[in-house]
Motif scaffolding. Structure first.
Motif, short mmCIF file in Angstrom:
data_model
loop_
_atom_site.label_atom_id
_atom_site.label_comp_id
_atom_site.label_asym_id
_atom_site.label_seq_id
_atom_site.Cartn_x
_atom_site.Cartn_y
_atom_site.Cartn_z
N GLU A 83 -4.64 -6.01 15.53
CA GLU A 83 -4.16 -7.38 15.63
C GLU A 83 -3.01 -7.57 14.65
N GLU A 84 -1.92 -8.13 15.13
CA GLU A 84 -0.77 -8.38 14.27
C GLU A 84 -1.17 -9.30 13.12
N GLY A 85 -0.72 -8.96 11.91
CA GLY A 85 -1.03 -9.78 10.74
C GLY A 85 -2.24 -9.29 9.96
N ALA B 96 2.08 -18.12 13.17
CA ALA B 96 2.13 -19.25 12.24
C ALA B 96 3.09 -20.33 12.73
N PRO B 97 2.67 -21.59 12.69
CA PRO B 97 3.58 -22.69 13.07
C PRO B 97 4.60 -22.93 11.96
N THR B 98 5.72 -23.50 12.32
CA THR B 98 6.73 -23.87 11.32
C THR B 98 6.30 -25.17 10.64
N LEU B 99 6.22 -25.14 9.32
CA LEU B 99 5.80 -26.33 8.58
C LEU B 99 6.92 -27.37 8.60
N ASN B 100 6.57 -28.56 9.07
CA ASN B 100 7.56 -29.63 9.16
C ASN B 100 6.83 -30.96 9.35
N GLY B 101 7.42 -32.04 8.86
CA GLY B 101 6.85 -33.36 9.11
C GLY B 101 6.38 -34.07 7.86
N SER B 102 5.80 -35.25 8.07
CA SER B 102 5.34 -36.10 6.97
C SER B 102 3.82 -36.11 6.92
N PHE B 103 3.28 -36.00 5.71
CA PHE B 103 1.84 -35.95 5.51
C PHE B 103 1.43 -36.88 4.37
N GLN B 104 0.18 -37.31 4.42
CA GLN B 104 -0.42 -38.04 3.31
C GLN B 104 -1.49 -37.16 2.71
N VAL B 105 -1.40 -36.91 1.41
CA VAL B 105 -2.37 -36.07 0.73
C VAL B 105 -3.68 -36.85 0.58
N ASN C 201 8.58 -39.57 -8.18
CA ASN C 201 9.13 -38.84 -7.05
C ASN C 201 9.22 -37.36 -7.42
N TYR C 202 9.09 -36.49 -6.44
CA TYR C 202 9.13 -35.05 -6.72
C TYR C 202 9.75 -34.32 -5.54
N HIS C 203 10.24 -33.12 -5.81
CA HIS C 203 10.67 -32.24 -4.73
C HIS C 203 10.65 -30.80 -5.23
N LEU C 204 10.54 -29.88 -4.30
CA LEU C 204 10.57 -28.45 -4.61
C LEU C 204 11.00 -27.70 -3.36
N PHE C 205 11.59 -26.53 -3.57
CA PHE C 205 11.99 -25.68 -2.47
C PHE C 205 10.84 -24.73 -2.12
N PHE C 206 10.81 -24.31 -0.87
CA PHE C 206 9.76 -23.38 -0.46
C PHE C 206 10.31 -22.37 0.54
N LYS C 207 9.61 -21.25 0.64
CA LYS C 207 9.93 -20.24 1.63
C LYS C 207 8.65 -19.92 2.39
N GLN C 208 8.73 -19.98 3.71
CA GLN C 208 7.57 -19.69 4.55
C GLN C 208 7.72 -18.31 5.17
N LEU C 209 6.71 -17.46 4.96
CA LEU C 209 6.64 -16.13 5.58
C LEU C 209 5.31 -16.05 6.32
N VAL D 175 -0.69 -27.93 -8.84
CA VAL D 175 -1.33 -27.31 -7.68
C VAL D 175 -0.40 -26.32 -6.99
N PHE D 176 0.88 -26.66 -6.88
CA PHE D 176 1.81 -25.82 -6.12
C PHE D 176 2.05 -24.46 -6.78
N ASN D 177 1.73 -24.34 -8.07
CA ASN D 177 1.89 -23.05 -8.75
C ASN D 177 0.91 -22.00 -8.22
N SER D 178 -0.20 -22.46 -7.65
CA SER D 178 -1.25 -21.53 -7.22
C SER D 178 -1.33 -21.33 -5.72
N VAL D 179 -0.50 -22.05 -4.96
CA VAL D 179 -0.58 -21.95 -3.49
C VAL D 179 -0.12 -20.57 -3.03
N HIS D 180 -0.91 -19.99 -2.13
CA HIS D 180 -0.60 -18.67 -1.58
C HIS D 180 -0.34 -18.74 -0.07
N HIS D 181 -1.18 -19.50 0.65
CA HIS D 181 -1.01 -19.60 2.10
C HIS D 181 -1.53 -20.95 2.59
#
Length: 215
Positions: free
Chosen positions: A66-68, A106-115, A147-155, A184-190
């Motif tokens: 299986e791929e992945g 994997a879907p492309t992450l996009n859109g608005s969310f409420q945590v 307010n906050y922002h950060l860049f991300f890369k999705q693989l 929290v974002f420092n520890s995100v892996h997937h």
């Protein structure tokens, strides 16, 4: 005497089989077999000899990759036929590990969310929004104080984040919560996206954050 001879042949056959059993690692992604780019192939690594082989998708009898997923298998090399193609017979699949950055579904992450929660904490009325823009690879939002922002890369399902940038206003009732959220974002892996629910996990698959899509 016959029993001794029979036992000898049985042991000899077993020893021959044991010698032919090898351990292979199967890469979590396929590649084109040749320059024609008409077929995909598996990549195999012989863990004993550390040699890399490129074989057809059906080159291992009884095994379907299986791929992945990265596999470790025990296999028996089969005699090479007139076509010169290397083939194996699966003996045992010893491990199967999901490698999120190579997942092709994997879907492309996009859109608005409420945590709605993070680090096991339910936010209830504490409004934190998260807006994901796939076009410029930016996540941004507001905690109700900063307010906050950060860049991300999705693989695949894997995420890599830049350092978070925030306004760091001092809001007496929110400051500690905001700082905990930003870390929290420092520890995100997937991630996982089921319907409108986004979940972020660390490398051990521990849930770090859950958010609901805003329609």
């Amino acid at each position: 005497m016959k029993n001794v001879i029979l036992s000898f042949f049985v042991l000899s056959a077993f020893a021959l089989f044991a010698q032919e059993k090898i351990t292979l690692e199967v890469a979590p992604y396929t590649i084109y077999c040749d320059d024609t780019e008409s077929e995909r192939c598996l990549q195999l690594l012989d863990t004993l000899g550390a040699s890399l082989e490129i074989v057809g998708m059906d080159a291992i009898e009884g095994f379907k990759a299986e791929e992945g997923f990265e596999y470790t298998i025990e296999a028996q090399p089969l005699p090479v036929m007139d076509d010169g193609v290397v083939r194996y017979r699966l003996i045992k699949e010893t491990s199967k590990m999901w490698v999120p950055q190579y997942a092709t579904d994997a879907p492309t992450l996009n859109g608005s969310f409420q945590v709605v929660g993070f680090n096991g904490r339910s936010l209830n009325n504490n409004q934190i929004d998260l807006v994901i823009n796939a076009n410029n690879s930016i996540m941004r939002g507001s905690t109700g104080c900063n307010n906050y922002h950060l860049f991300f890369k999705q693989l695949g399902y894997s995420l890599i984040f830049s350092k978070i940038l925030a306004s760091h206003l001092l809001c007496d009732s929110r400051s500690a919560l905001d700082e905990e959220y930003f870390v929290v974002f420092n520890s995100v892996h997937h991630f996982d996206l089921q319907g409108d629910v986004l979940r972020l996990y660390d490398i051990t698959n521990k849930l770090l954050l859950e958010a609901q899509r805003i329609r």
